[in-house]
Design a protein around this motif. Structure first.
Motif, PDB file in Angstrom:
ATOM      1  N   LEU A  76      19.199  -2.375 -27.304  1.00  0.00           N
ATOM      2  CA  LEU A  76      17.739  -2.386 -27.423  1.00  0.00           C
ATOM      3  C   LEU A  76      17.145  -3.565 -26.654  1.00  0.00           C
ATOM      4  O   LEU A  76      16.103  -3.427 -25.980  1.00  0.00           O
TER       5      LEU A  76
ATOM      6  N   THR B 239      17.351  -2.761 -22.799  1.00  0.00           N
ATOM      7  CA  THR B 239      16.436  -1.690 -22.375  1.00  0.00           C
ATOM      8  C   THR B 239      14.978  -2.116 -22.505  1.00  0.00           C
ATOM      9  O   THR B 239      14.133  -1.698 -21.707  1.00  0.00           O
ATOM     10  N   ARG B 240      14.681  -2.942 -23.497  1.00  0.00           N
ATOM     11  CA  ARG B 240      13.310  -3.478 -23.629  1.00  0.00           C
ATOM     12  C   ARG B 240      12.972  -4.373 -22.433  1.00  0.00           C
ATOM     13  O   ARG B 240      11.838  -4.346 -21.919  1.00  0.00           O
TER      14      ARG B 240
ATOM     15  N   ALA C 158      12.279  -2.258 -19.523  1.00  0.00           N
ATOM     16  CA  ALA C 158      10.988  -1.575 -19.662  1.00  0.00           C
ATOM     17  C   ALA C 158       9.821  -2.553 -19.647  1.00  0.00           C
ATOM     18  O   ALA C 158       8.653  -2.119 -19.730  1.00  0.00           O
TER      19      ALA C 158
ATOM     20  N   GLN D 155      10.401   5.707 -29.375  1.00  0.00           N
ATOM     21  CA  GLN D 155      10.515   4.520 -28.540  1.00  0.00           C
ATOM     22  C   GLN D 155      11.971   4.295 -28.118  1.00  0.00           C
ATOM     23  O   GLN D 155      12.253   4.009 -26.957  1.00  0.00           O
TER      24      GLN D 155
ATOM     25  N   TYR E 204      13.576   4.453 -24.314  1.00  0.00           N
ATOM     26  CA  TYR E 204      14.427   3.405 -23.750  1.00  0.00           C
ATOM     27  C   TYR E 204      15.715   3.999 -23.177  1.00  0.00           C
ATOM     28  O   TYR E 204      16.152   3.621 -22.077  1.00  0.00           O
TER      29      TYR E 204
ATOM     30  N   HIS F 215      15.318   3.659 -19.285  1.00  0.00           N
ATOM     31  CA  HIS F 215      15.559   2.238 -19.013  1.00  0.00           C
ATOM     32  C   HIS F 215      16.980   1.794 -19.362  1.00  0.00           C
ATOM     33  O   HIS F 215      17.226   0.598 -19.512  1.00  0.00           O
ATOM     34  N   CYS F 216      17.890   2.729 -19.485  1.00  0.00           N
ATOM     35  CA  CYS F 216      19.269   2.409 -19.842  1.00  0.00           C
ATOM     36  C   CYS F 216      20.130   2.420 -18.578  1.00  0.00           C
ATOM     37  O   CYS F 216      20.184   3.430 -17.860  1.00  0.00           O
TER      38      CYS F 216
END
Length: 238
Positions: free
Chosen positions: A29, A32-33, A36, A48, A52, A56-57
């Motif tokens: 998390l 990926t945050r 993003a 959410q 991700y 965004h991985c």
């Protein structure tokens, strides 16, 4: 009900494996945050986490653990809808199911929920992470599991006629009818020997009555002295 319990046990087993990798989940998390550019708001919904993972991985390890979380949530959602086919519902059980469905909604805000004792998922986070970022998302699965166990407990205390087959069949009370059949048969069927005995008693009584009437008639004739003898024609004297 047995199928529901078995499905719930399977989900719990998957969750135990996921729980052993909580730090891997938090790390996925976090990365990926960052990818993003979404470091301010907390991870507050299932959608959410899905976003991700989809957009965004960058590595297979992060994708695997995020997908594991999403699969458990999906399995819980399916089981939640399945529970509605098992029980006709009352205020308590329906309320529990509504809460489960709300928690598992992809757009529901999870940021304010926290799993409490005996769960320690929040305690494994740093204070800053628990308050601002991941406390809600790591609390989701244990809270829903507790709700479903509570649903099973309440349902098992209810009368059997309110339970239904998972396949959507008829009520279990329909299966109880054959249990009453022997009692009804015993009441409706009288043994043949009883009928025969009653019939013989009736014949004896009728025959006795006829014999009594004939005896009374003979006694009356003898008493009056008017007993009639058979008539004989006059014969020749020798």
């Amino acid at each position: 009900m047995n199928e529901v319990k078995e499905a719930l046990r399977n989900i719990e087993q998957h969750y135990k494996l996921f729980l052993q990798q909580q730090f891997t989940f938090i790390g996925a998390l976090q990365r990926t945050r960052e990818n993003a550019h979404d470091m301010i708001r907390p991870v507050a919904s299932i959608s959410q986490v899905q976003s991700y993972m989809d957009h965004h991985c960058n590595n297979s390890t992060d994708r695997r653990i995020l997908n594991m979380f999403l699969n458990i949530c999906n399995d819980l959602s399916k089981l939640c809808h399945k529970l509605e086919t098992v029980h006709s519902g009352n205020n308590i059980t329906n309320g529990i199911l509504e809460r489960c469905k709300l928690l598992l909604s992809h757009s529901n805000d999870l940021s304010a929920i926290r799993a409490k004792y005996p769960h320690d998922v929040v305690n494994h986070l740093s204070c800053h992470e628990a308050k601002n970022h991941y406390g809600g998302v790591v609390s989701l699965i244990p809270i829903v599991l507790d709700c479903m166990k509570e649903w099973v407990t309440h349902t098992e205390k209810l009368p059997q006629h309110t339970l239904y087959n998972v396949s959507g069949g008829g009520a279990i009370s329909e299966k109880r009818a054959p249990q009453n059949a022997p009692a009804r048969a015993a009441i409706s069927q009288t043994p043949p020997s009883v009928h025969l005995e009653a019939s013989n008693k009736g014949n004896v009584q009728v025959q006795g009555s006829k014999h009594a009437q004939k005896k009374n008639l003979n006694d009356t004739e003898n008493h009056s002295g008017k007993l009639k003898r058979p008539w004989k024609p006059p014969g020749r004297h020798a």
